[in-house]
Design a protein around this motif. Structure first.
Motif, PDB file in Angstrom:
ATOM      1  N   LEU A  58      35.868  49.570  31.643  1.00  0.00           N
ATOM      2  CA  LEU A  58      36.314  48.760  32.780  1.00  0.00           C
ATOM      3  C   LEU A  58      37.759  49.093  33.144  1.00  0.00           C
ATOM      4  O   LEU A  58      38.093  49.274  34.319  1.00  0.00           O
ATOM      5  N   LYS A 132      39.179  41.511  40.527  1.00  0.00           N
ATOM      6  CA  LYS A 132      37.828  41.897  40.125  1.00  0.00           C
ATOM      7  C   LYS A 132      37.836  42.372  38.665  1.00  0.00           C
ATOM      8  O   LYS A 132      36.976  41.961  37.869  1.00  0.00           O
ATOM      9  N   ASN A 136      35.912  40.514  35.544  1.00  0.00           N
ATOM     10  CA  ASN A 136      34.915  41.204  34.713  1.00  0.00           C
ATOM     11  C   ASN A 136      35.329  41.225  33.246  1.00  0.00           C
ATOM     12  O   ASN A 136      34.492  41.028  32.357  1.00  0.00           O
TER      13      ASN A 136
END
Length: 190
Positions: A58, A132, A136
């Motif tokens: 990520l 974002k 996450n």
């Protein structure tokens, strides 16, 4: 005298004959509980590794997404410096050295917060991508925490049913740029 010796010998015989089964059962239950705890701790470690790898992916994607934004290079560099110090902190067992690492981390954390806020004000793209990414990452950490807490609670209950006292012992782990406390199991009184 012979009767007392015979009675004593008979008592010892009965104790060994019938008592050893109880000891064996207790020992078997203890061994079973210890194997269960070891297996569940290994499962927790595996879940931590999977979450850490997912978080690293990520973060890598996030860095790729923001690297073209003006000022993001300095932010990424600071985040990498923070990450290295956090990894050292997690691995450090000496409390004085850990305190030194925390002291080194504090100004970097502050500088990162200022840099992130500044970049969010200058770029809506940065703000959106950062929100974002953080969303996450927080969801991943929350899922890990819930999963490991459930594993720990169930294992502690099963160990107790087998006669072994165990408890949660928090362990500091690094998930991307965050330090998180996760709860492996420790036997009490061993």
């Amino acid at each position: 005298m012979f009767k007392k010796s015979a009675l004593l010998l008979f008592t010892v015989f009965l104790t060994l004959a019938f008592g050893s089964g109880a000891f064996a059962a207790e020992n078997t239950d203890t061994q079973k509980a210890l194997r269960l705890i070891d297996a569940k701790n290994a499962q927790i470690d595996d879940e931590i590794q999977k979450a850490s790898a997912a978080a690293d992916n990520l973060q890598s994607k996030y860095f790729e997404d923001i690297k073209g934004i003006e000022g993001a290079d300095a932010f990424i560099s600071l985040r990498n410096e923070q990450s290295q110090l956090e990894a050292a902190l997690v691995a450090e067992t000496d409390s004085a050295k850990a305190d030194s690492i925390r002291a080194e981390l504090a100004p970097i954390d502050n500088e990162l917060a200022l840099s992130e806020n500044s970049l969010k004000e200058k770029s809506s793209d940065f703000a959106g991508l950062t929100d974002k990414y953080n969303g996450n990452l927080n969801a991943l950490i929350s899922a890990l925490d819930t999963l490991t807490s459930d594993i720990t609670a169930n294992a502690i209950q099963k160990a107790a049913e087998l006669g072994v006292s165990a408890q949660c012992e928090l362990k500091l782990v690094k998930i991307a740029h965050k330090l998180v406390w996760i709860d492996p199991i420790q036997v009490v009184g061993s």
